[in-house]
Design a protein around this motif. Structure first.
Motif, PDB file in Angstrom:
ATOM      1  N   UNK A 188       0.824  -1.214   0.000  1.00 44.47           N
ATOM      2  CA  UNK A 188       0.000   0.000   0.000  1.00 44.47           C
ATOM      3  C   UNK A 188       0.858   1.264   0.000  1.00 44.47           C
ATOM      4  N   UNK A 189       0.328   2.282  -0.668  1.00 46.01           N
ATOM      5  CA  UNK A 189       0.967   3.594  -0.748  1.00 46.01           C
ATOM      6  C   UNK A 189       0.114   4.613   0.008  1.00 46.01           C
ATOM      7  N   UNK A 190       0.675   5.777   0.255  1.00 45.89           N
ATOM      8  CA  UNK A 190      -0.088   6.818   0.969  1.00 45.89           C
ATOM      9  C   UNK A 190      -1.335   7.210   0.189  1.00 45.89           C
ATOM     10  N   UNK A 191      -1.263   7.163  -1.126  1.00 47.68           N
ATOM     11  CA  UNK A 191      -2.426   7.520  -1.953  1.00 47.68           C
ATOM     12  C   UNK A 191      -3.539   6.475  -1.872  1.00 47.68           C
ATOM     13  N   UNK A 192      -3.240   5.312  -1.300  1.00 47.90           N
ATOM     14  CA  UNK A 192      -4.248   4.258  -1.143  1.00 47.90           C
ATOM     15  C   UNK A 192      -5.089   4.455   0.116  1.00 47.90           C
ATOM     16  N   UNK A 193      -4.717   5.412   0.932  1.00 46.36           N
ATOM     17  CA  UNK A 193      -5.411   5.617   2.202  1.00 46.36           C
ATOM     18  C   UNK A 193      -6.119   6.965   2.206  1.00 46.36           C
ATOM     19  N   UNK A 194      -7.421   6.937   2.363  1.00 41.41           N
ATOM     20  CA  UNK A 194      -8.225   8.140   2.523  1.00 41.41           C
ATOM     21  C   UNK A 194      -8.381   8.349   4.025  1.00 41.41           C
ATOM     22  N   UNK A 195      -7.519   9.160   4.554  1.00 45.34           N
ATOM     23  CA  UNK A 195      -7.453   9.368   6.006  1.00 45.34           C
ATOM     24  C   UNK A 195      -8.733   9.995   6.551  1.00 45.34           C
ATOM     25  N   UNK A 196      -9.332  10.897   5.804  1.00 42.87           N
ATOM     26  CA  UNK A 196     -10.545  11.585   6.246  1.00 42.87           C
ATOM     27  C   UNK A 196     -11.704  10.615   6.439  1.00 42.87           C
ATOM     28  N   UNK A 197     -11.864   9.701   5.517  1.00 38.94           N
ATOM     29  CA  UNK A 197     -12.984   8.760   5.574  1.00 38.94           C
ATOM     30  C   UNK A 197     -12.624   7.408   6.171  1.00 38.94           C
ATOM     31  N   UNK A 198     -11.341   7.163   6.432  1.00 37.69           N
ATOM     32  CA  UNK A 198     -10.922   5.884   6.999  1.00 37.69           C
ATOM     33  C   UNK A 198     -11.056   4.735   6.020  1.00 37.69           C
TER      34      UNK A 198
END
Length: 170
Positions: A57-67
């Protein structure tokens, strides 16, 4: 009559971890030399996903706002977003904050994803007094078992762990 004939694989024991063993294993993972091992273990236990699906996984794979985390091209050949909560979200936040060159689980040179966590897993199991035959993939079965014991619907479990159908859980 009406009974299912058992296959050879039905007799194979699938290792299970008690809550106390999970706690000890997570404690030892937290003490591991590799900072990303503990979050990897948390994600495996919370999501029931395959090691390869998590480590690349990359940082772009994680939507931090929506979890949400994006899992591209999983074993079943599909890409999907899955919802995370609690400790799994904390683990991804921690990884995101320490990402190297966009990789949540960077290799030693930071040029790509970590390929494996087997050494750290073996050491943590030993220090935690966990059965050495427990494999990383068994964490998938542990997660599914806890979902079932918590009363989560099979359709929901199948969706969470990436099974094609709920019957794969049985």
């Amino acid at each position: 009559a009406g009974l299912k004939k058992l296959s050879a694989k039905d007799g194979i024991r699938k290792p299970m971890l008690s809550p106390e063993e999970i706690h000890r294993l997570l404690d030892e993972a937290f003490r591991a030399k590799r900072w990303h091992f503990h979050p990897a273990l948390v994600l495996a236990l919370y999501t029931g996903r395959r090691k390869s699906d998590l480590l690349k996984r990359r940082t772009t794979d994680y939507n931090r706002t929506q979890g949400l985390i994006f899992l591209g091209k999983t074993k079943k050949g599909e890409s999907e977003w899955i919802q995370l909560a609690g400790a799994a979200r904390w683990a991804l936040d921690a990884l995101h904050d320490r990402a190297v060159n966009g990789w949540l689980f960077p290799n030693a040179s930071g040029t790509g994803p970590l390929q494996d966590v087997d050494t750290a897993f073996r050491e943590a199991k030993k220090r935690a007094g966990i059965d050495p035959s427990l494999r990383w993939h068994d964490l998938r079965h542990v997660a599914i078992s806890y979902y079932v014991m918590a009363g989560v619907y099979y359709n929901t479990i199948a969706s969470l762990v990436g099974h094609t159908t709920p019957t794969m859980i049985e």
